[in-house]
Design a protein around this motif. Structure first.
Motif, mmCIF file in Angstrom:
data_model
loop_
_atom_site.group_PDB
_atom_site.id
_atom_site.type_symbol
_atom_site.label_atom_id
_atom_site.label_comp_id
_atom_site.label_asym_id
_atom_site.label_seq_id
_atom_site.Cartn_x
_atom_site.Cartn_y
_atom_site.Cartn_z
ATOM 1 N N ALA A 225 -45.554 -17.192 -40.453
ATOM 2 C CA ALA A 225 -44.710 -17.249 -39.257
ATOM 3 C C ALA A 225 -44.122 -15.882 -38.942
ATOM 4 N N ALA A 226 -44.586 -15.280 -37.858
ATOM 5 C CA ALA A 226 -43.960 -14.061 -37.362
ATOM 6 C C ALA A 226 -42.600 -14.405 -36.783
ATOM 7 N N THR A 227 -41.615 -13.581 -37.078
ATOM 8 C CA THR A 227 -40.260 -13.843 -36.584
ATOM 9 C C THR A 227 -39.961 -12.865 -35.447
ATOM 10 N N ASP A 228 -40.694 -13.040 -34.348
ATOM 11 C CA ASP A 228 -40.591 -12.128 -33.217
ATOM 12 C C ASP A 228 -39.561 -12.562 -32.186
ATOM 13 N N SER A 229 -38.771 -13.576 -32.505
ATOM 14 C CA SER A 229 -37.687 -14.021 -31.620
ATOM 15 C C SER A 229 -36.678 -14.785 -32.467
ATOM 16 N N ASP A 230 -35.486 -14.987 -31.910
ATOM 17 C CA ASP A 230 -34.485 -15.777 -32.624
ATOM 18 C C ASP A 230 -34.971 -17.206 -32.832
ATOM 19 N N GLU A 231 -35.679 -17.747 -31.842
ATOM 20 C CA GLU A 231 -36.217 -19.101 -31.980
ATOM 21 C C GLU A 231 -37.215 -19.176 -33.132
ATOM 22 N N ALA A 232 -38.000 -18.127 -33.309
ATOM 23 C CA ALA A 232 -38.983 -18.119 -34.388
ATOM 24 C C ALA A 232 -38.308 -18.108 -35.755
ATOM 25 N N TRP A 233 -37.165 -17.430 -35.858
ATOM 26 C CA TRP A 233 -36.431 -17.446 -37.128
ATOM 27 C C TRP A 233 -35.992 -18.876 -37.473
ATOM 28 N N ALA B 164 -36.117 -6.191 -38.879
ATOM 29 C CA ALA B 164 -36.357 -5.293 -40.011
ATOM 30 C C ALA B 164 -35.849 -3.882 -39.741
ATOM 31 N N ARG B 165 -35.766 -3.494 -38.463
ATOM 32 C CA ARG B 165 -35.269 -2.152 -38.154
ATOM 33 C C ARG B 165 -33.743 -2.087 -38.183
ATOM 34 N N GLN B 166 -33.095 -3.256 -38.269
ATOM 35 C CA GLN B 166 -31.640 -3.278 -38.441
ATOM 36 C C GLN B 166 -31.344 -3.372 -39.943
ATOM 37 N N ASP B 167 -31.752 -2.333 -40.662
ATOM 38 C CA ASP B 167 -31.657 -2.344 -42.121
ATOM 39 C C ASP B 167 -30.400 -1.656 -42.630
ATOM 40 N N ASP B 168 -29.487 -1.340 -41.722
ATOM 41 C CA ASP B 168 -28.220 -0.730 -42.097
ATOM 42 C C ASP B 168 -27.178 -1.155 -41.082
ATOM 43 N N SER B 169 -25.918 -1.026 -41.464
ATOM 44 C CA SER B 169 -24.841 -1.344 -40.535
ATOM 45 C C SER B 169 -24.649 -0.183 -39.575
ATOM 46 N N PHE B 170 -24.451 -0.503 -38.301
ATOM 47 C CA PHE B 170 -24.252 0.541 -37.307
ATOM 48 C C PHE B 170 -22.790 0.971 -37.198
ATOM 49 N N GLY B 171 -21.881 0.245 -37.844
ATOM 50 C CA GLY B 171 -20.466 0.602 -37.771
ATOM 51 C C GLY B 171 -19.610 -0.430 -38.474
ATOM 52 N N ASP B 172 -18.326 -0.183 -38.537
ATOM 53 C CA ASP B 172 -17.405 -1.087 -39.213
ATOM 54 C C ASP B 172 -17.468 -2.479 -38.597
ATOM 55 N N GLY B 173 -17.561 -3.480 -39.454
ATOM 56 C CA GLY B 173 -17.555 -4.857 -38.994
ATOM 57 C C GLY B 173 -18.872 -5.341 -38.456
ATOM 58 N N GLU B 174 -19.941 -4.512 -38.520
ATOM 59 C CA GLU B 174 -21.246 -4.929 -38.026
ATOM 60 C C GLU B 174 -22.157 -5.306 -39.184
ATOM 61 N N PRO B 175 -23.094 -6.229 -38.944
ATOM 62 C CA PRO B 175 -23.909 -6.746 -40.040
ATOM 63 C C PRO B 175 -25.070 -5.823 -40.385
ATOM 64 N N VAL B 176 -25.615 -6.026 -41.572
ATOM 65 C CA VAL B 176 -26.944 -5.518 -41.910
ATOM 66 C C VAL B 176 -27.875 -6.686 -41.625
ATOM 67 N N SER B 177 -28.381 -6.751 -40.413
ATOM 68 C CA SER B 177 -29.070 -7.948 -39.940
ATOM 69 C C SER B 177 -30.307 -8.268 -40.761
ATOM 70 N N ALA B 178 -31.055 -7.253 -41.184
ATOM 71 C CA ALA B 178 -32.250 -7.496 -41.997
ATOM 72 C C ALA B 178 -31.883 -8.200 -43.294
ATOM 73 N N ARG B 179 -30.763 -7.825 -43.872
ATOM 74 C CA ARG B 179 -30.307 -8.460 -45.116
ATOM 75 C C ARG B 179 -29.927 -9.917 -44.868
ATOM 76 N N ALA B 180 -29.225 -10.180 -43.769
ATOM 77 C CA ALA B 180 -28.821 -11.553 -43.460
ATOM 78 C C ALA B 180 -30.039 -12.446 -43.294
ATOM 79 N N MET B 181 -31.055 -11.947 -42.583
ATOM 80 C CA MET B 181 -32.269 -12.734 -42.358
ATOM 81 C C MET B 181 -33.028 -12.951 -43.669
ATOM 82 N N ALA B 182 -33.118 -11.918 -44.474
ATOM 83 C CA ALA B 182 -33.840 -12.030 -45.742
ATOM 84 C C ALA B 182 -33.184 -13.051 -46.666
ATOM 85 N N ARG B 183 -31.880 -13.058 -46.709
ATOM 86 C CA ARG B 183 -31.182 -14.017 -47.563
ATOM 87 C C ARG B 183 -31.410 -15.447 -47.084
ATOM 88 N N ALA B 184 -31.433 -15.630 -45.772
ATOM 89 C CA ALA B 184 -31.676 -16.974 -45.245
ATOM 90 C C ALA B 184 -33.070 -17.465 -45.617
#
Length: 286
Positions: free
Chosen positions: A52-60, A88-108
């Motif tokens: 399953a490619a996760t190319d959209s929020d619905e795909a996740w 996958a390109r959101q592999d770091d936080s962009f600023g205070d209070g922002e997520p590391v989105s790749a990490r959140a998705m990987a954990r799920a």
């Protein structure tokens, strides 16, 4: 059984044929309130390979549901193949209070699988975010297959130094040619940024610009325009993940690209070669 997400049906079918596994037929429904429901009513077996490619929020969301569905149906062993990992390109936080989105998705994803296979992740470090064993699959070499066999003095160019490995993999599979990458140069007076190949000349040569992903096409079209101005004979674009959002195809063709080739990690009109053989090797190593 191979269990396809709705965005990866061609790849899943190719993988089933490549590995000799049966192919499940999931259903993808939507309720009136907009909620989705992915189910696998014909799943029958102990092993599930979800593709399953996760190319959209619905795909996740769909992937998480497929993982839970096969467990509910009795799967005792689940492998999740992510041909293209969104976020996958959101592999770091962009600023205070922002997520590391790749990490959140990987954990799920990790909660519903025994292992993960990632095809050419944009950043190799995203594998560290998963809580289950992860193997990166390199499918770049298959991009050599649909290229013309008569490329003249071919040059395989990466858009930056970080993508040289992808360009080299395609060159090696093609069997001949030179590799190079684009460097960015900033004019000290005007601040304008220009790109050019670091060493190799492009004049009168067939050039294949290679990257792991083409998203908006802006970076690659800028590079292609430079090659066209420098007298390249033909310019082709090749990528593992042809996301090609919005008007990316038009940008590339307007810049002078003769042909775009990609794999089926993201299923588009230019997905003319399958990543299935590379994924099969990762599922069933010799």
């Amino acid at each position: 059984m191979i269990v396809p997400g709705s965005s990866s049906q061609q790849l899943a079918a190719a993988l089933a044929e490549e590995t000799g596994r049966s192919l499940a037929t999931p259903t993808y429904d939507r309720f009136p309130d907009g909620e989705g429901l992915a189910a696998v009513p014909d799943f029958d077996g102990g092993e599930a390979v979800i593709v399953a490619a996760t190319d959209s929020d619905e795909a996740w969301v769909e992937l998480l549901q497929l993982q839970d569905a096969v467990r509910e149906a009795g799967a005792t062993d689940v492998t999740t193949v992510i041909p293209y990992m969104g976020y996958a390109r959101q592999d770091d936080s962009f600023g205070d209070g922002e997520p590391v989105s790749a990490r959140a998705m990987a954990r799920a994803i990790s909660t519903g699988t025994d292992r993960v296979r990632l095809v050419n992740p944009h950043e190799a470090t995203v594998a560290d975010f998963f809580d289950v064993p992860v193997e990166a699959v390199d499918a770049a070499g298959v991009l050599a297959e649909p290229l013309p066999t008569d490329l003249d003095d071919p040059l395989f160019l990466a858009p930056d130094e970080g993508a040289v490995g992808v360009a080299a993999a395609v060159r090696d599979a093609y069997g001949t040619g030179e590799t190079d990458y684009f460097e960015k140069h900033r004019d000290r007076e005007t601040g304008a940024v220009a790109v050019s190949p670091s060493d190799a000349t492009a004049a009168d040569r067939d050039v294949v610009v290679v990257d792991d992903i083409i998203a908006t096409g802006s970076t690659m079209s800028e590079s292609v325009a430079v090659l066209t101005d420098r007298g390249a004979a033909r310019v082709l674009a090749a990528c593992v993940h042809p996301v090609l959002a919005a008007n990316a195809v038009t940008k590339l063709r307007a810049a002078g690209v003769d042909r775009i080739v990609g794999t089926d990690t993201v299923e588009r009109g230019c997905s003319v070669v399958s990543a299935a053989p590379a994924v099969a090797d990762a599922l069933d190593p010799a």
